[in-house]
Design a protein around this motif. Structure first.
Motif, PDB file in Angstrom:
ATOM      1  N   HIS A 137      12.043   5.690  10.034  1.00  0.00           N
ATOM      2  CA  HIS A 137      12.953   5.374   8.937  1.00  0.00           C
ATOM      3  C   HIS A 137      12.686   3.967   8.400  1.00  0.00           C
ATOM      4  O   HIS A 137      12.591   3.767   7.177  1.00  0.00           O
ATOM      5  N   VAL A 138      12.548   2.998   9.304  1.00  0.00           N
ATOM      6  CA  VAL A 138      12.322   1.628   8.872  1.00  0.00           C
ATOM      7  C   VAL A 138      10.963   1.496   8.186  1.00  0.00           C
ATOM      8  O   VAL A 138      10.816   0.753   7.211  1.00  0.00           O
ATOM      9  N   TRP A 139       9.986   2.233   8.660  1.00  0.00           N
ATOM     10  CA  TRP A 139       8.678   2.210   7.995  1.00  0.00           C
ATOM     11  C   TRP A 139       8.790   2.679   6.548  1.00  0.00           C
ATOM     12  O   TRP A 139       8.328   2.009   5.632  1.00  0.00           O
ATOM     13  N   HIS A 140       9.425   3.817   6.338  1.00  0.00           N
ATOM     14  CA  HIS A 140       9.478   4.399   4.987  1.00  0.00           C
ATOM     15  C   HIS A 140      10.384   3.616   4.039  1.00  0.00           C
ATOM     16  O   HIS A 140      10.137   3.587   2.826  1.00  0.00           O
ATOM     17  N   THR A 141      11.404   2.953   4.572  1.00  0.00           N
ATOM     18  CA  THR A 141      12.340   2.248   3.700  1.00  0.00           C
ATOM     19  C   THR A 141      12.028   0.764   3.547  1.00  0.00           C
ATOM     20  O   THR A 141      12.690   0.084   2.765  1.00  0.00           O
ATOM     21  N   GLY A 142      11.045   0.279   4.288  1.00  0.00           N
ATOM     22  CA  GLY A 142      10.750  -1.146   4.215  1.00  0.00           C
ATOM     23  C   GLY A 142       9.275  -1.483   4.200  1.00  0.00           C
ATOM     24  O   GLY A 142       8.697  -1.790   3.160  1.00  0.00           O
ATOM     25  N   LEU A 143       8.626  -1.371   5.341  1.00  0.00           N
ATOM     26  CA  LEU A 143       7.261  -1.851   5.474  1.00  0.00           C
ATOM     27  C   LEU A 143       6.257  -1.048   4.659  1.00  0.00           C
ATOM     28  O   LEU A 143       5.276  -1.605   4.152  1.00  0.00           O
ATOM     29  N   GLU A 144       6.484   0.251   4.506  1.00  0.00           N
ATOM     30  CA  GLU A 144       5.569   1.054   3.693  1.00  0.00           C
ATOM     31  C   GLU A 144       5.604   0.594   2.238  1.00  0.00           C
ATOM     32  O   GLU A 144       4.560   0.484   1.580  1.00  0.00           O
ATOM     33  N   THR A 149       3.026  -1.961  -2.364  1.00  0.00           N
ATOM     34  CA  THR A 149       3.099  -2.995  -3.400  1.00  0.00           C
ATOM     35  C   THR A 149       1.905  -3.936  -3.311  1.00  0.00           C
ATOM     36  O   THR A 149       1.397  -4.420  -4.332  1.00  0.00           O
ATOM     37  N   GLY A 150       1.435  -4.181  -2.081  1.00  0.00           N
ATOM     38  CA  GLY A 150       0.280  -5.045  -1.879  1.00  0.00           C
ATOM     39  C   GLY A 150      -1.036  -4.389  -2.201  1.00  0.00           C
ATOM     40  O   GLY A 150      -2.087  -5.037  -2.148  1.00  0.00           O
ATOM     41  N   GLY A 151      -1.003  -3.094  -2.522  1.00  0.00           N
ATOM     42  CA  GLY A 151      -2.206  -2.390  -2.931  1.00  0.00           C
ATOM     43  C   GLY A 151      -3.209  -2.146  -1.821  1.00  0.00           C
ATOM     44  O   GLY A 151      -4.418  -2.117  -2.071  1.00  0.00           O
ATOM     45  N   VAL A 152      -2.747  -1.953  -0.587  1.00  0.00           N
ATOM     46  CA  VAL A 152      -3.678  -1.720   0.516  1.00  0.00           C
ATOM     47  C   VAL A 152      -4.322  -0.347   0.387  1.00  0.00           C
ATOM     48  O   VAL A 152      -3.780   0.565  -0.249  1.00  0.00           O
ATOM     49  N   PRO A 233      -2.479 -15.908   6.316  1.00  0.00           N
ATOM     50  CA  PRO A 233      -3.730 -16.526   5.868  1.00  0.00           C
ATOM     51  C   PRO A 233      -4.973 -16.016   6.585  1.00  0.00           C
ATOM     52  O   PRO A 233      -6.061 -16.022   6.002  1.00  0.00           O
ATOM     53  N   ALA A 234      -4.830 -15.565   7.831  1.00  0.00           N
ATOM     54  CA  ALA A 234      -5.995 -15.032   8.537  1.00  0.00           C
ATOM     55  C   ALA A 234      -6.496 -13.741   7.904  1.00  0.00           C
ATOM     56  O   ALA A 234      -7.665 -13.379   8.048  1.00  0.00           O
ATOM     57  N   VAL A 235      -5.617 -13.051   7.184  1.00  0.00           N
ATOM     58  CA  VAL A 235      -5.982 -11.825   6.476  1.00  0.00           C
ATOM     59  C   VAL A 235      -6.330 -12.135   5.021  1.00  0.00           C
ATOM     60  O   VAL A 235      -7.310 -11.612   4.476  1.00  0.00           O
ATOM     61  N   GLU A 236      -5.559 -12.985   4.403  1.00  0.00           N
ATOM     62  CA  GLU A 236      -5.663 -13.211   2.952  1.00  0.00           C
ATOM     63  C   GLU A 236      -6.730 -14.240   2.570  1.00  0.00           C
ATOM     64  O   GLU A 236      -7.266 -14.191   1.463  1.00  0.00           O
TER      65      GLU A 236
END
Length: 264
Positions: A137-144, A149-152, A233-236
Motif C-alpha cells: 500500500h505504501v509503495w503504490h501510494t507514495g514511493l512508486e 515522477t523521476g522518470g526512472v 548525490p551518489a546516484v544523481e
C-alpha cells in the motif's frame, strides 16, 4: 568492491528506504582510489533480515551493527564511514559511542536532527501506515509515484518495488519513527574530533540545505555542495560525489599519518 588496496577501507551506510545498491554508481571509482569499499544494508533492509522486534531498529541498535561491521572491514584498524540520510543518523551513533575508531566520517544528505519537509511526510506515512496497511500500500501510494515522477526506467522501477517489499515492516516503521524524532547530537559528535565532511546536493529535498551548512559549521567540518544533485548525490552525480569523498579521505589519512608521526 576493491581496487589495489593501499589505503584505509570505507564503509557506506544507506538511508531509510535504501540499500547497498544506492552506492553502485560510486563503488568502482572509490575502489580504484586504492581501498576496499563496502556498502551494506541495515538490518531489516532488502537482503539483510532482521527480527520483528521494534527495539532492534533504533539508531543506537543499528549503530552497534555498524560498529561490528566496521571492525570486521577494518580488521582492527580505523576506517572511513559514510552515512546517507537516515544512515547518517545511524552512522553518527557508531562514531559517538566510541567503540570503533574512524579515520573520517561523512554525513551525506543528513541533517542534525529529525527530518523535515516533504520527506518527513513520506516517513510519517511509512510509520503510520505500514503496520496496518502494509508495504504494498505504501509503495503504490507514495514511493512508486515519486519514482515515476523521476522518470526512472522500468527495470529500476521493478527493482525499487522488489526492494520495498523485501523490507521488514516492523523495521521500516520503526526506522521511520527514528528519522522523524531523532534529537540533535551535533555537539556530542564534535567532541569526538573525527575529521568530518558534510556533503549534500544543491537541490536536497530532505533536510534544508541551510541546516546542513549550519551543522558543518558547528562540527568545524568541510562542507561540499554537489551541483545538480538532490537528496541522493551518489546516484544523481556519482563522479562528483566520488571525487569529493576520495579527496576528503586522502586528506584525512594524511592527517592521521602526521599525528602518528608526531607520537613517535
Amino acid at each position: 568492491m576493491s581496487g589495489v588496496v593501499e589505503r584505509s577501507p570505507a564503509l557506506l551506510v544507506p538511508g531509510l528506504t535504501g540499500s547497498k545498491e544506492d552506492f553502485l554508481a560510486v563503488l568502482q571509482t572509490l575502489a580504484h582510489s586504492g581501498r576496499r569499499v563496502v556498502a551494506i544494508d541495515l538490518r531489516g533492509q532488502y537482503e539483510t533480515p532482521g527480527p520483528e522486534e521494534p527495539g532492534a531498529y533504533t539508531c543506537a541498535a543499528l549503530g552497534a551493527d555498524v560498529d561490528a561491521v566496521a571492525q570486521v572491514v577494518g580488521g582492527g584498524e580505523s576506517i572511513h564511514l559514510v552515512g546517507h540520510s537516515f544512515g547518517g543518523l545511524v552512522a553518527r551513533e557508531a562514531v559517538i559511542d566510541g567503540r570503533t575508531k574512524f579515520t573520517s566520517f561523512t554525513l551525506m544528505s543528513a541533517g542534525p536532527a529529525g527530518i523535515v519537509g516533504r520527506r518527513a511526510r513520506d516517513s510519517r506515512q511509512i510509520m503510520e501506515e505500514v503496520p496496518d496497511r502494509g508495504l504494498e500500500h505504501v509503495w503504490h501510494t507514495g514511493l512508486e509515484r515519486e519514482a515515476l515522477t523521476g522518470g526512472v526506467s522500468d527495470e529500476i522501477l521493478s527493482f525499487l518495488h522488489k526492494r520495498m517489499l523485501a523490507n521488514s515492516p516492523t523495521g521500516l516503521a520503526r526506522m521511520a519513527e527514528q528519522v522523524l524524532t531523532m534529537r540533535d547530537r551535533t555537539d556530542e559528535l564534535r567532541e569526538i574530533e573525527v575529521p568530518a565532511l558534510v556533503l549534500f546536493g544543491e537541490q536536497d529535498d530532505g533536510w534544508p540545505t541551510e541546516s546542513q551548512v549550519e551543522m558543518s559549521v558547528r562540527l568545524q567540518a568541510e562542507c561540499v555542495v554537489v551541483p545538480g544533485a538532490a537528496h541522493s548525490p551518489a546516484v544523481e552525480a556519482p563522479e562528483t560525489t566520488a571525487a569529493a569523498l576520495i579527496r576528503f579521505w586522502n586528506a584525512a589519512e594524511a592527517r592521521l599519518l602526521d599525528t602518528r608521526s608526531d607520537l613517535v
